[in-house]
Design an enzyme around this catalytic site. Structure first.
Site: not given
Ligand SMILES: N[C@@H](CC(=O)c1ccccc1NC=O)C(=O)O
Length: 367
Positions: A196
């Site tokens: 991510s």
């Molecule tokens: N759990 C994350 C959300 C998240 O990790 C996320 C959401 C949408 C697209 C990518 C994500 N994470 C990427 O590192 C948060 O608390 O913001």
């Protein structure tokens, strides 16, 4: 090889003991491990050793998130923990992992690599000696940006006030520390993987630090990983926010929130930091910063990129991979592969880490 390590580097390293890692799913028939020919493991035989939370800024100056986890496969039938000061010595490839969590989620940390790391240790000790070896695994923590919906642990933690380029600074600082310890020594002996936003960070880490206003010698020789592996990665944040693909429109505001929290409000800034948009006029300037500009067609001088994206990911659309693939396609200095994975966004590291380990293993074998 660790001649550049200072006394403070070595004392930070020795401040965390090695603890045993055992097989979470041992073979009931196995008697013992003989490295290289093993067919099974027992519940009490260490498959490897783990240091959790080594500060990568020595002399007691590291914040709570400026730490890394290290795993090494056990060698032979030795059940005794290596001395805390002992440095890894097995030959082979290091896998360095950067976790995700949108630059801000305090619930996702370096320890999220534990399932995949355990799986890789098992593969390392149970596979024939003729295959390429894993020397060890590292998972990096780095300072996070504040999270408006996660006040605990407290948002006033100094490790949770990061703003770009702090996240990258920490990754580069950790890599430089591993370099001084003689763990990552040259391009051929390590690969960089991220999930991510960790995938975004992995690509940013092979670009010139000057892009972020950081000193170019912050990293020196450690700058060049042999391969970068992105799992469910974020590569074009401005593009997503300007026109999210169908089915992902409802995430636009969440993206805007975490992107602004990490990089500020300016769309131009988002383009400058993202690997799919950081080149001028579509050219990928950073590939040269990674692998050099020589028109040498020696395969080993090319950078390997592996893009992995689940089509069932409800947080990151497949389109992010497609944009990145389009940018790197036709880039002769990059050997690119796209690999399949299933499940929702975090399944690849959360549920046993099996697919993540399988992909990383294959990448190392193919170096
Ligand atoms: N759990 C994350 C959300 C998240 O990790 C996320 C959401 C949408 C697209 C990518 C994500 N994470 C990427 O590192 C948060 O608390 O913001």
């Amino acid at each position: 090889m660790q001649s550049q390590a200072s006394a403070a580097d070595l004392s930070a390293w020795a401040s965390v003991p090695w603890s045993p890692v055992t097989d979470p799913d041992p073979d009931p028939d196995a008697a013992s491990i003989t490295t290289g020919t093993t067919t099974g493991t027992t519940a009490d035989t260490p498959i490897g050793w783990h240091k959790a939370g080594v500060p990568y800024i020595p002399s007691g100056k590291a914040l709570s998130l400026q730490t890394l986890d290290v795993w090494i496969p056990s060698s032979g039938n030795n059940h005794n923990a290596p001395d805390a000061s002992s440095l890894p010595h097995l030959p082979g490839t290091w896998i360095i992992y950067i976790h995700g969590g949108a630059w801000r989620d305090p619930a996702i940390s370096a320890s999220s690599f534990t399932p995949a790391a355990t799986n890789l240790l098992l593969r390392a000790i149970t596979t024939s000696t003729t295959s390429k070896k894993i020397a060890g695994l590292v998972s990096l923590n780095y300072r996070l940006s504040p999270h408006p919906h996660h006040p605990s642990p407290p948002n006033d933690d100094p490790a949770r006030q990061a703003r770009h380029p702090d996240h990258i600074t920490d990754i580069l600082t950790a890599l430089a520390y591993l370099h001084r310890l003689g763990i990552i020594t040259k391009k051929e002996n390590w690969i960089l993987a991220g999930h991510s936003c960790g995938a975004t960070l992995a690509f940013q880490a092979v670009m010139s630090p000057a892009r972020w206003g950081l000193s170019p010698d912050a990293l020196t020789a450690a700058a060049a990983a042999a391969a970068v592996v992105g799992f469910n990665g974020l590569y074009d944040l401005a593009g997503f926010i300007a026109s999210p693909p169908r089915g992902y429109e409802h995430l636009c505001e969440a993206y805007r929130e975490f992107v602004s929290g990490a990089f500020g409000e300016e769309e131009e800034g988002w383009r400058a930091v993202c690997p799919a948009t950081a080149g001028a006029g579509g050219a990928v300037g950073w590939v040269g910063e990674w692998v050099g500009d020589g028109d040498d067609d020696d395969h080993r001088k090319r950078g390997q990129v592996v893009l992995v994206q689940s089509r069932e990911d409800t947080l990151v659309p497949y389109q992010q991979l497609e944009v990145m693939r389009a940018v790197l396609e036709g880039e002769e200095r990059v050997a690119m592969r796209v690999m399949e994975a299933g499940g929702d966004h975090d399944v690849i590291w959360r549920e046993g880490g099996g697919r993540m380990a399988e992909i990383l293993w294959e990448v190392v074998e193919g170096l």
